[in-house]
Design a protein around this motif. Structure first.
Motif, mmCIF file in Angstrom:
data_model
loop_
_atom_site.group_PDB
_atom_site.id
_atom_site.type_symbol
_atom_site.label_atom_id
_atom_site.label_comp_id
_atom_site.label_asym_id
_atom_site.label_seq_id
_atom_site.Cartn_x
_atom_site.Cartn_y
_atom_site.Cartn_z
ATOM 1 N N GLN A 12 13.721 -1.344 6.032
ATOM 2 C CA GLN A 12 12.439 -0.684 6.244
ATOM 3 C C GLN A 12 11.287 -1.679 6.121
ATOM 4 N N ASP A 15 11.200 -3.774 9.179
ATOM 5 C CA ASP A 15 10.657 -3.015 10.297
ATOM 6 C C ASP A 15 9.138 -2.908 10.205
ATOM 7 N N ASP A 16 8.631 -2.676 8.996
ATOM 8 C CA ASP A 16 7.184 -2.573 8.800
ATOM 9 C C ASP A 16 6.501 -3.901 9.113
ATOM 10 N N ARG A 18 7.648 -6.253 11.087
ATOM 11 C CA ARG A 18 7.772 -6.468 12.537
ATOM 12 C C ARG A 18 6.702 -5.680 13.291
ATOM 13 N N GLN A 19 6.473 -4.433 12.896
ATOM 14 C CA GLN A 19 5.459 -3.613 13.557
ATOM 15 C C GLN A 19 4.073 -4.227 13.410
ATOM 16 N N THR A 20 3.783 -4.740 12.205
ATOM 17 C CA THR A 20 2.484 -5.387 11.984
ATOM 18 C C THR A 20 2.332 -6.613 12.866
ATOM 19 N N GLU A 22 3.933 -7.337 15.645
ATOM 20 C CA GLU A 22 3.902 -6.990 17.064
ATOM 21 C C GLU A 22 2.554 -6.428 17.488
ATOM 22 N N TYR A 23 1.867 -5.742 16.586
ATOM 23 C CA TYR A 23 0.533 -5.252 16.944
ATOM 24 C C TYR A 23 -0.501 -6.375 16.903
ATOM 25 N N SER A 26 -0.165 -8.822 19.729
ATOM 26 C CA SER A 26 -0.009 -8.215 21.051
ATOM 27 C C SER A 26 -1.024 -8.788 22.035
ATOM 28 N N TYR A 45 -6.973 -2.308 11.977
ATOM 29 C CA TYR A 45 -5.561 -2.028 11.685
ATOM 30 C C TYR A 45 -5.257 -2.334 10.222
ATOM 31 N N LYS A 49 -4.269 0.251 6.946
ATOM 32 C CA LYS A 49 -3.130 0.110 6.044
ATOM 33 C C LYS A 49 -3.582 0.134 4.585
ATOM 34 N N TYR A 283 12.736 -12.585 10.901
ATOM 35 C CA TYR A 283 12.331 -11.505 9.994
ATOM 36 C C TYR A 283 13.191 -11.445 8.744
#
Length: 413
Positions: A12, A15-16, A18-20, A22-23, A26, A45, A49, A283
């Motif tokens: 988890q 994943d968190d 990675r999401q940060t 990727e945004y 971007s 953003y 958080k 990661y």
């Protein structure tokens, strides 16, 4: 069952992160150049958080959400951007007035171009900055989440600095602002003397061989032993550099006599290019960096004595001032290679080393007939050389020892 739960937690957190990354990295954010729409989106953003964690903003009161510390910089072209700051008050009555800053920078180079710092200045295109420094931002957000849950004896400032790429501008403004702001209006120490340590993360997304560099280990008495002990417990290799100077925001703090620790997993070919994208990051390695930093900050937060400050002269800065030449490469400051010598992480195209035939990944064994076993000897060798001369450089490539004749040029000032 416990192992499965731990694995789920690790997954988890990755994943968190990675999401940060990727945004922030971007195409939509356009390289996060200070003062641009992408810079604003990135900061919003991060603030979202921090707000979701219910961390205290810097400005007191209910009417204004004061996570933003705005500043304007530049002589010819004025730009306004901001640092993003949140505070976790300490739980210990005696230690809560001592603050640890845990920081990273969130800006990058925009679309590059001449004078931007891009390693491809003739190519305009979004420089995503996944490793530099969305990786650091992702780790700091996870640290904020962890310490909000567990609490801390000392207070912690989670700082995301703006305009780092323009010369550590945001961190310098932050420390200057600390001297002037009315302490009754903010949830921060009355001045910079309330900050007892700073931990900075910059380019922590490309861990190789379970290795990282930790600078500033000489700026306080117990830092080196702490850094090495945690690394041993977690199966990591850390290369400790005593001084806290270097090209990131911790340098602003050590210049203000604040002990620092600067974590990085080092350079790579995608550094400051459009190829620094989320898909290139490790990661699993970021998870290891997160766990390491988490324990580092935990120990800083609970130790009963205030960290002392030791003034360590910057050997890199002093020796760089003596350099009359450049090879045009970025050496492996972490000493991650098990082979004697110094690995060239990046050899810049068109510079002396590259023109002579040296390539990224080569391990430098000798310069001008003298051995090179680490970064310090490398700098000593450079300080002895003169522009306009041609000298032999012996390297190890794979299992072959090769010697190249390098024509030396002066560094670009």
């Amino acid at each position: 069952m416990a192992f499965t739960l731990v694995g789920q937690i690790h997954a988890q957190r990755q994943d968190d992160m990675r999401q940060t990354v990727e945004y922030l990295a971007s195409q939509e954010l356009g390289g996060r150049y200070p003062g641009t729409a992408g810079d604003t989106l990135a900061s919003e953003y991060i603030v979202g958080k921090l707000r979701s964690l219910k961390l205290k903003p810097i400005v007191k009161g209910k009417k204004k959400i004061g996570y933003f510390h705005d500043f304007t910089y530049g002589k010819n072209e004025k730009r306004t951007t901001h640092n993003i700051l949140a505070v976790l008050p300490g739980k210990d009555k005696r230690l809560r007035n001592e603050f640890i800053v845990v920081g990273s920078h969130y800006d990058h180079l925009g679309i590059g171009g001449q004078g931007s710092g891009s390693r491809r200045p003739d190519t305009l295109g979004v420089h995503p900055g996944a490793d530099d420094n969305a990786s650091g931002d992702a780790v700091v957000l996870e640290l904020a989440k962890h310490f909000k849950k567990t609490g801390s004896k000392r207070s912690i400032i989670f700082a995301f600095f703006g305009a780092e790429e323009q010369g550590l501008v945001g961190s310098k403004f932050f420390l200057d602002w600390m001297k002037k702001e009315d302490a009754r209006r903010i949830n921060l120490p009355a001045d910079k003397k309330g900050i007892v340590a700073m931990v900075n993360l910059d380019m922590v997304g490309r861990m190789r061989n379970h290795s990282m560099s930790v600078s500033g280990t000489g700026t306080s008495s117990g830092f080196k032993a702490m850094a090495e002990s945690i690394a041993e417990q977690q199966g990591l290799h850390v290369s400790c550099i005593p001084d806290g100077y270097g090209p990131s925001d911790q340098a602003s703090f050590v210049a203000a006599d604040i002990p620092v620790l600067f974590l990085t997993t080092g350079g790579h070919m995608e550094y400051h290019t459009p190829a620094d994208t989320p898909s290139t990051l490790n990661y699993d390695g970021m998870q290891k960096t997160l766990e390491y930093t988490q324990e580092l900050v935990t120990q800083l937060a609970v130790q009963p004595e205030t960290p002392d400050y030791i003034n360590v002269p910057s050997t890199q800065t002093m020796k760089h001032a003596k350099f009359k030449v450049t090879l045009g490469l970025m050496p492996d400051v972490m000493g991650a290679s098990s082979t004697p010598g110094l690995r060239a992480d990046i050899v810049v195209a068109g510079k002396p080393a590259h023109n002579a035939g040296i390539r990224s990944g080569d391990i430098i064994l000798e310069i001008d007939g003298k051995p090179v076993k680490d970064i310090n000897e490398y700098m000593e060798r450079l300080a002895e050389l003169k522009a306009g001369t041609t000298i032999p450089v012996k390297v190890l490539r794979d299992e072959e020892i090769m010697t190249f004749q390098v024509h030396l040029t002066p560094p670009v000032r």
